[in-house]
Scaffold this motif. Structure first.
Motif, PDB file in Angstrom:
ATOM      1  N   SER A  37       0.670  -1.359  -0.324  1.00 20.99           N
ATOM      2  CA  SER A  37      -0.238   0.037   0.183  1.00 20.99           C
ATOM      3  C   SER A  37       0.626   1.239  -0.140  1.00 20.99           C
ATOM      4  O   SER A  37       0.376   2.200  -0.044  1.00 20.99           O
ATOM      5  N   ASN A  38       2.206   1.337   0.186  1.00 26.19           N
ATOM      6  CA  ASN A  38       2.749   2.404   0.622  1.00 26.19           C
ATOM      7  C   ASN A  38       4.123   2.524  -0.825  1.00 26.19           C
ATOM      8  O   ASN A  38       4.967   3.326  -0.575  1.00 26.19           O
ATOM      9  N   LEU A  39       3.924   1.489  -1.265  1.00 26.83           N
ATOM     10  CA  LEU A  39       4.646   1.275  -3.075  1.00 26.83           C
ATOM     11  C   LEU A  39       4.555   3.007  -4.371  1.00 26.83           C
ATOM     12  O   LEU A  39       3.117   3.146  -4.272  1.00 26.83           O
ATOM     13  N   VAL A  40       5.064   3.882  -4.292  1.00 30.96           N
ATOM     14  CA  VAL A  40       4.620   4.792  -5.078  1.00 30.96           C
ATOM     15  C   VAL A  40       5.710   5.164  -6.700  1.00 30.96           C
ATOM     16  O   VAL A  40       6.451   4.170  -6.496  1.00 30.96           O
ATOM     17  N   ALA A  41       5.076   5.469  -7.739  1.00 36.84           N
ATOM     18  CA  ALA A  41       5.590   5.707  -8.343  1.00 36.84           C
ATOM     19  C   ALA A  41       5.561   6.664  -9.477  1.00 36.84           C
ATOM     20  O   ALA A  41       3.978   7.271  -8.983  1.00 36.84           O
ATOM     21  N   THR A  42       5.756   6.506 -10.169  1.00 35.33           N
ATOM     22  CA  THR A  42       5.621   7.922 -11.246  1.00 35.33           C
ATOM     23  C   THR A  42       5.251   6.736 -12.942  1.00 35.33           C
ATOM     24  O   THR A  42       6.161   6.360 -12.582  1.00 35.33           O
ATOM     25  N   ALA A  43       4.756   7.679 -13.611  1.00 32.15           N
ATOM     26  CA  ALA A  43       3.793   6.944 -14.355  1.00 32.15           C
ATOM     27  C   ALA A  43       3.820   8.011 -16.096  1.00 32.15           C
ATOM     28  O   ALA A  43       3.288   9.085 -15.123  1.00 32.15           O
ATOM     29  N   ARG A  44       3.836   8.039 -16.764  1.00 25.95           N
ATOM     30  CA  ARG A  44       3.247   8.717 -18.203  1.00 25.95           C
ATOM     31  C   ARG A  44       2.642   8.403 -17.985  1.00 25.95           C
ATOM     32  O   ARG A  44       3.017   7.120 -19.431  1.00 25.95           O
ATOM     33  N   PHE A  63      -8.995   9.495 -12.578  1.00 21.89           N
ATOM     34  CA  PHE A  63      -7.791   9.851 -10.858  1.00 21.89           C
ATOM     35  C   PHE A  63      -8.886  10.203  -9.573  1.00 21.89           C
ATOM     36  O   PHE A  63      -7.997   9.813  -8.898  1.00 21.89           O
ATOM     37  N   ARG A  64      -8.815  11.328  -9.813  1.00 26.14           N
ATOM     38  CA  ARG A  64      -9.768  12.102  -8.511  1.00 26.14           C
ATOM     39  C   ARG A  64     -10.908  11.087  -8.060  1.00 26.14           C
ATOM     40  O   ARG A  64     -10.864  10.424  -6.923  1.00 26.14           O
ATOM     41  N   GLN A  65     -11.401  10.048  -9.130  1.00 23.79           N
ATOM     42  CA  GLN A  65     -12.033   9.138  -8.364  1.00 23.79           C
ATOM     43  C   GLN A  65     -11.463   7.708  -7.186  1.00 23.79           C
ATOM     44  O   GLN A  65     -11.613   7.725  -6.166  1.00 23.79           O
ATOM     45  N   ILE A  66     -10.497   7.319  -8.034  1.00 27.21           N
ATOM     46  CA  ILE A  66      -9.905   6.304  -7.670  1.00 27.21           C
ATOM     47  C   ILE A  66      -9.328   6.275  -6.004  1.00 27.21           C
ATOM     48  O   ILE A  66      -9.236   6.280  -5.105  1.00 27.21           O
ATOM     49  N   VAL A  70      -3.604  10.636  -6.545  1.00 21.56           N
ATOM     50  CA  VAL A  70      -2.542  10.826  -6.887  1.00 21.56           C
ATOM     51  C   VAL A  70      -2.227  12.245  -7.575  1.00 21.56           C
ATOM     52  O   VAL A  70      -3.395  12.717  -8.187  1.00 21.56           O
ATOM     53  N   SER A  71      -1.024  12.492  -7.778  1.00 22.21           N
ATOM     54  CA  SER A  71      -1.028  13.775  -8.833  1.00 22.21           C
ATOM     55  C   SER A  71      -0.467  13.490 -10.004  1.00 22.21           C
ATOM     56  O   SER A  71       0.063  13.185 -10.514  1.00 22.21           O
ATOM     57  N   LEU A  72      -1.686  14.474 -10.905  1.00 22.65           N
ATOM     58  CA  LEU A  72      -1.721  14.319 -12.576  1.00 22.65           C
ATOM     59  C   LEU A  72      -1.526  16.015 -13.000  1.00 22.65           C
ATOM     60  O   LEU A  72      -2.143  16.305 -12.757  1.00 22.65           O
ATOM     61  N   VAL A  87       4.288  12.838 -24.190  1.00 19.75           N
ATOM     62  CA  VAL A  87       3.896  12.878 -23.319  1.00 19.75           C
ATOM     63  C   VAL A  87       3.346  13.915 -22.940  1.00 19.75           C
ATOM     64  O   VAL A  87       2.995  14.801 -22.960  1.00 19.75           O
ATOM     65  N   LEU A  88       1.947  13.155 -22.561  1.00 22.00           N
ATOM     66  CA  LEU A  88      -0.041  13.983 -22.039  1.00 22.00           C
ATOM     67  C   LEU A  88       0.359  14.007 -21.201  1.00 22.00           C
ATOM     68  O   LEU A  88       0.063  15.803 -20.402  1.00 22.00           O
ATOM     69  N   ALA A  89       0.356  13.823 -19.838  1.00 18.45           N
ATOM     70  CA  ALA A  89       0.205  13.761 -18.608  1.00 18.45           C
ATOM     71  C   ALA A  89       1.622  12.834 -17.620  1.00 18.45           C
ATOM     72  O   ALA A  89       1.715  12.292 -18.332  1.00 18.45           O
ATOM     73  N   THR A  90       1.765  13.952 -16.833  1.00 22.23           N
ATOM     74  CA  THR A  90       3.027  12.520 -15.955  1.00 22.23           C
ATOM     75  C   THR A  90       2.073  13.091 -14.164  1.00 22.23           C
ATOM     76  O   THR A  90       1.573  13.078 -13.445  1.00 22.23           O
ATOM     77  N   ALA A  91       1.858  11.314 -14.527  1.00 20.51           N
ATOM     78  CA  ALA A  91       1.438  10.838 -12.403  1.00 20.51           C
ATOM     79  C   ALA A  91       2.067  10.557 -11.177  1.00 20.51           C
ATOM     80  O   ALA A  91       3.076   9.487 -11.895  1.00 20.51           O
ATOM     81  N   THR A  92       1.937  10.646 -10.495  1.00 14.11           N
ATOM     82  CA  THR A  92       2.816  10.389  -9.472  1.00 14.11           C
ATOM     83  C   THR A  92       1.529   9.938  -8.174  1.00 14.11           C
ATOM     84  O   THR A  92       0.948  10.921  -7.901  1.00 14.11           O
ATOM     85  N   GLY A  93       1.521   8.800  -7.909  1.00  9.41           N
ATOM     86  CA  GLY A  93       1.446   8.785  -6.578  1.00  9.41           C
ATOM     87  C   GLY A  93       1.613   6.553  -5.903  1.00  9.41           C
ATOM     88  O   GLY A  93       2.308   6.498  -6.839  1.00  9.41           O
TER      89      GLY A  93
END
Length: 286
Positions: A37-44, A63-66, A70-72, A87-93
């Motif tokens: 549950s504490n595993l954090v990642a960055t995805a594009r 992402f807001r609902q899930i 998570v930063s988008l 690259v459209l967006a970067t998600a971190t969380g």
């Protein structure tokens, strides 16, 4: 995000809510539940090909609902061009949250970007012949009309009726019952504040619709030469109506129809036949 290109916020929330429920009912994301549950990642979000982006609001809402934590961060907006590698967006969380929201976000981005991209191709092709705007139709995915019509705007097109309540469109089946003159008169009496749009597939119908005072004419299943003749007749009217061309118009012929002088060209294939744009989610090494 550019507000004119966005669907209503309520439509975004409703569509994404349905999509997430479809994906997670009844037990949730069983695979992501295996992750720490504490595993954090960055995805594009990365485009695999060319096109025009649409659907950013839907992806963000997924992402807001899930997981609103998570930063988008977006690098593009609806209406922007895409190339392979963009690259459209970067998600971190939390990785589990990113993976749970991934498919819903990508489904909306790919589908709506496909519509925007298809629209842009028609817009550019029409511009080679004249000034006609590219219109969509009501041939949309049930439940997604507001989103798909926003994607058409993102691609540079314009929206036809949003639904049957927008204005009156007298088509062949209505006209067969009443005739053009009587149908227009009935429409004026019952709905005096609404525009009256009349479908015509012959020049004599154009003459009758003009005499009846129609606000717009849908010139259906005519050749560009026939359309040009109708445009010439309508342009001599004391009050020239809006002129729409429709019916079997393709990328190969849309320039000729635009050159014929109509105001807009409606294409059902913008929303019912557009290919999905391939967009992937690339996760950085943990």
């Amino acid at each position: 995000m550019t507000s004119a290109l966005q669907p209503p916020a309520s439509a975004v929330v409703e569509a994404v809510t349905r999509a997430i429920a479809e994906d997670l009912t009844p037990l949730g994301d069983l695979t992501s539940a295996l992750l720490p549950s504490n595993l954090v990642a960055t995805a594009r979000f990365v485009s695999r090909g060319q096109g025009v982006v649409a659907g950013c609001a839907c992806a963000a809402e997924a992402f807001r609902q899930i997981d609103p934590s998570v930063s988008l961060v977006w690098s593009v907006d609806d209406g922007d061009p895409l190339d392979a590698g963009t690259v459209l967006a970067t998600a971190t969380g939390t990785l589990a949250s990113i993976l749970t929201a991934e498919r819903t976000a990508l489904n909306f981005l790919g589908h709506l970007s496909g519509i925007a991209s298809r629209t842009r191709v028609f817009v550019d092709a029409a511009a080679a012949g004249g000034a006609a705007r590219i219109w969509d139709t009501r041939k949309t995915t049930p439940g997604l009309r507001s989103l798909e019509k926003a994607a058409v705007r993102a691609g540079g097109g314009a929206n036809h009726r949003g639904n049957l309540s927008d204005w009156i469109l007298l088509k062949d089946n209505h006209i067969a019952l009443f005739g053009i003159t009587e149908a227009v008169s009935r429409a004026r009496t019952m709905w005096p504040a609404r525009a009256v749009h009349v479908e015509c597939d012959r020049l004599d119908q154009v003459h009758e619709a003009l005499a009846a005072g129609a606000d717009a004419l849908l010139l259906d299943n005519m050749t560009p030469e026939q359309i040009a003749e109708c445009v010439a007749v309508a342009s001599q009217s004391a009050r020239r109506p809006l002129l729409e061309a429709s019916g079997g118009i393709t990328l190969e012929t849309v320039a000729a129809y635009s050159a014929a002088g109509v105001d807009c060209i409606s294409i059902g294939g913008l929303t019912n036949s557009a290919a999905v744009i391939d967009i992937g989610l690339d996760i950085e090494p943990l």
